[in-house]
Design an enzyme around this catalytic site. Structure first.
Site, PDB file in Angstrom:
ATOM      1  N   HIS A  57      -9.450  -2.371  10.446  1.00 51.55           N
ATOM      2  CA  HIS A  57      -8.645  -3.406  11.100  1.00 51.55           C
ATOM      3  C   HIS A  57      -7.492  -3.845  10.227  1.00 51.55           C
ATOM      4  O   HIS A  57      -6.741  -4.736  10.565  1.00 51.55           O
ATOM      5  CB  HIS A  57      -9.556  -4.614  11.373  1.00 51.55           C
ATOM      6  CG  HIS A  57     -10.395  -4.918  10.189  1.00 51.55           C
ATOM      7  ND1 HIS A  57     -11.557  -4.217   9.913  1.00 51.55           N
ATOM      8  CD2 HIS A  57     -10.208  -5.742   9.162  1.00 51.55           C
ATOM      9  CE1 HIS A  57     -12.046  -4.654   8.764  1.00 51.55           C
ATOM     10  NE2 HIS A  57     -11.250  -5.566   8.287  1.00 51.55           N
ATOM     11  N   CYS A  58      -7.349  -3.224   9.035  1.00 48.87           N
ATOM     12  CA  CYS A  58      -6.270  -3.664   8.123  1.00 48.87           C
ATOM     13  C   CYS A  58      -5.231  -2.569   7.931  1.00 48.87           C
ATOM     14  O   CYS A  58      -4.081  -2.714   8.321  1.00 48.87           O
ATOM     15  CB  CYS A  58      -6.854  -4.004   6.753  1.00 48.87           C
ATOM     16  SG  CYS A  58      -8.104  -5.257   6.776  1.00 48.87           S
ATOM     17  N   ILE A  59      -5.662  -1.475   7.292  1.00 49.13           N
ATOM     18  CA  ILE A  59      -4.710  -0.493   6.771  1.00 49.13           C
ATOM     19  C   ILE A  59      -3.853   0.171   7.842  1.00 49.13           C
ATOM     20  O   ILE A  59      -2.645   0.293   7.672  1.00 49.13           O
ATOM     21  CB  ILE A  59      -5.445   0.556   5.915  1.00 49.13           C
ATOM     22  CG1 ILE A  59      -6.275  -0.146   4.832  1.00 49.13           C
ATOM     23  CG2 ILE A  59      -4.462   1.535   5.283  1.00 49.13           C
ATOM     24  CD1 ILE A  59      -5.505  -1.106   3.955  1.00 49.13           C
ATOM     25  N   ASP A  85      -1.693  -3.470   9.458  1.00 49.64           N
ATOM     26  CA  ASP A  85      -0.822  -4.404   8.734  1.00 49.64           C
ATOM     27  C   ASP A  85       0.591  -3.858   8.484  1.00 49.64           C
ATOM     28  O   ASP A  85       1.581  -4.548   8.749  1.00 49.64           O
ATOM     29  CB  ASP A  85      -1.474  -4.804   7.399  1.00 49.64           C
ATOM     30  CG  ASP A  85      -2.813  -5.508   7.607  1.00 49.64           C
ATOM     31  OD1 ASP A  85      -3.563  -5.657   6.643  1.00 49.64           O
ATOM     32  OD2 ASP A  85      -3.103  -5.896   8.765  1.00 49.64           O
TER      33      ASP A  85
END
Ligand code: SAJ
Length: 439
Positions: free
Chosen positions: A275-277, A280
């Site tokens: 859910h980040c890399i 973002d």
């Protein structure tokens, strides 16, 4: 110094400041616990009543937070939970920890931040400090949050209320670096905002890193995760180039990693999950596009990473072809579907894209993942196969997509007819074995 600022700093110093955490997910709940354990009285607010009930029942819905911790803090009155935003009337310090996903269009979805801001705005009063933790593009705190929170006449940012950004650095499942001991960057709308927010966070977290503005803090987080995404993209392209050159990319990486300085090891894989890399950096490139600038590294890395599932399927197809088997009608067992090893998180997992692509090409696809018993993809329901050994023997090809430690790779190597190993899970044994194809 303004009296409101003095009063607030005194409450923070004495830990009598009333704290609210908006959003009780993998970021918000650990943060609520850290402030409560530091001696503050904390109320967690979430729109999901199930999360609130779990906490009130002295249980935890976040793997990194033991229920015993929740029980102790709830029974001592240090931690409360509610879906009722009106409690913000009595609150001095608020941290916003809500999701910032992407829309289907690939554009940032700020609806959770805006919803939290609009609810909070109704209860803003002089003497408050608000910190946004949700990862977002530079300028969000000043351009979107400030106008909503500071709209009433009697509020003046940096004078009688304080607004800052502090990026979350939670890595679910990690034991060594926690919410408490991971250095925390904090940047405010004004210097006074940076000071007040840093003072607040400094009463509960081990290391606070004050920076001069919210934009610096927002951008620091994006640099952290863009750095990872781009380096993963680069090493994925290395894998493709080594394949063309007939060189073992894993051996190349291990050799390069012996360099004690000026190198950081990344490894190729079937694509970019989590859910980040994958998400973002696209907030950053989206913002820059609005300023007529193309963030080429981000766009190129995203293109390479997004294409890895297709590349993996081509490796499976080529491997079967070597055995005169068409992909269509072949039984493919996907081993490991979580987005990274030894966790149960499926978000953005490349395994889902691989399953979808294999199906589209007519393969008969099954999967096994000890952490994920069921999944749905493109309207099709799948269940992790019950008898792993038998499924491995039966499969025309086993694709190792997520290399959970729990697997016995020697047994897999022994029982499989053909393996595509996208994670170097088989290590040295992979190189000399004709039935193993590597990424
Ligand atoms: N991946 C590769 N090759 C690599 C590293 C990762 O293909 O060399 C893949 C993983 O398989 C996964 C994706 O990239 O699909 C993301 O992996 P990750 O290790 O970056 O794990 P995340 O998504 O849990 O990233 C989090 C991030 N933490 C925060 O945003 C607060 C990231 O900043 C951390 O650096 C990372 O954890 C970490 O180091 O564990």
């Amino acid at each position: 110094m303004s009296t409101e600022k003095e009063r607030l700093l005194e409450k923070i110093d004495k830990k009598t400041a009333q704290i609210a955490i908006l959003g009780l997910g993998y970021v918000g709940l650990p943060l609520a616990v850290v402030f409560a354990e530091a001696g503050f009285t904390v109320v967690g607010i979430d729109t999901d009543s199930r999360k609130v009930e779990t906490i009130l029942n002295q249980q935890s819905h976040i793997a990194d937070v033991p229920s015993e911790t929740i029980a102790k803090l709830v029974s001592s009155g240090k931690l409360q939970a509610t879906t009722d935003f009106s409690v913000l009337d009595q609150i001095d310090a608020v941290s916003i920890c809500v999701p910032t996903p992407l829309r289907k269009t690939g554009d940032p979805d700020l609806s959770f931040i805006l919803d939290a801001a609009d609810k909070l705005a109704q209860f803003m009063h002089p003497g408050m400090v608000v910190v946004l933790e949700s990862t977002t593009y530079p300028g969000t705190t000043r351009e979107l949050l400030l106008p909503r929170l500071g709209q009433s006449e009697n509020l003046s940012v940096g004078e009688n209320f304080f607004l800052a950004f502090s990026p979350e650095r939670v890595d679910p499942g990690r034991q060594d670096w926690t919410t408490y001991n991971t250095p925390k960057v904090v940047g405010g709308i004004t210097p006074a905002c940076s000071e007040v927010a840093a003072k607040w966070y400094g009463k509960a977290l081990q290391t606070v890193v004050p920076v001069s503005s919210a934009e610096v803090a927002e951008m620091a987080k994006l640099l952290e995760n863009t750095f990872r995404m781009i380096n993963i993209g680069m090493v994925n392209e290395m894998a493709i180039m080594c394949d063309r050159l007939g060189i073992d990319v894993w051996e190349v990486i291990d050799a390069a990693a012996t360099k004690p300085f000026g190198f950081m090891k990344f490894t190729p894989g079937p694509g970019l999950g989590g859910h980040c890399i994958p998400i973002d950096p696209l907030y950053l490139s989206w913002k820059l596009r609005a300023l007529n600038y193309t963030a080429r590294f981000i766009e190129l890395a995203s293109e390479i990473n997004t294409n890895m599932p297709r590349y993996v399927v081509s490796k499976v197809q080529d491997a079967l072809n070597q055995q005169s088997k068409p992909l269509k009608g072949s039984h493919i067992l996907v081993l490991g579907v979580a987005y990274k090893p030894d966790i149960d998180d499926l978000r953005e997992s490349p395994a889902l894209d691989i399953i979808g692509l294999l199906r589209q090409k007519g393969a008969i696809v099954s999967y096994h993942d000890p952490y994920i018993p069921h999944l749905q993809h493109e309207g099709v329901n799948y269940t992790s196969v019950a008898d792993l050994d038998n499924s491995i023997r039966h499969a025309d090809c086993v694709a190792i997509i997520t290399n959970h430690k729990i697997y016995n790779y020697d047994t897999i190597l022994q029982n499989a007819k053909l393996i595509v190993d996208t994670r170097n899970a088989l290590g040295e044994k992979r190189r000399s074995n004709p039935k193993v194809v590597s990424l």
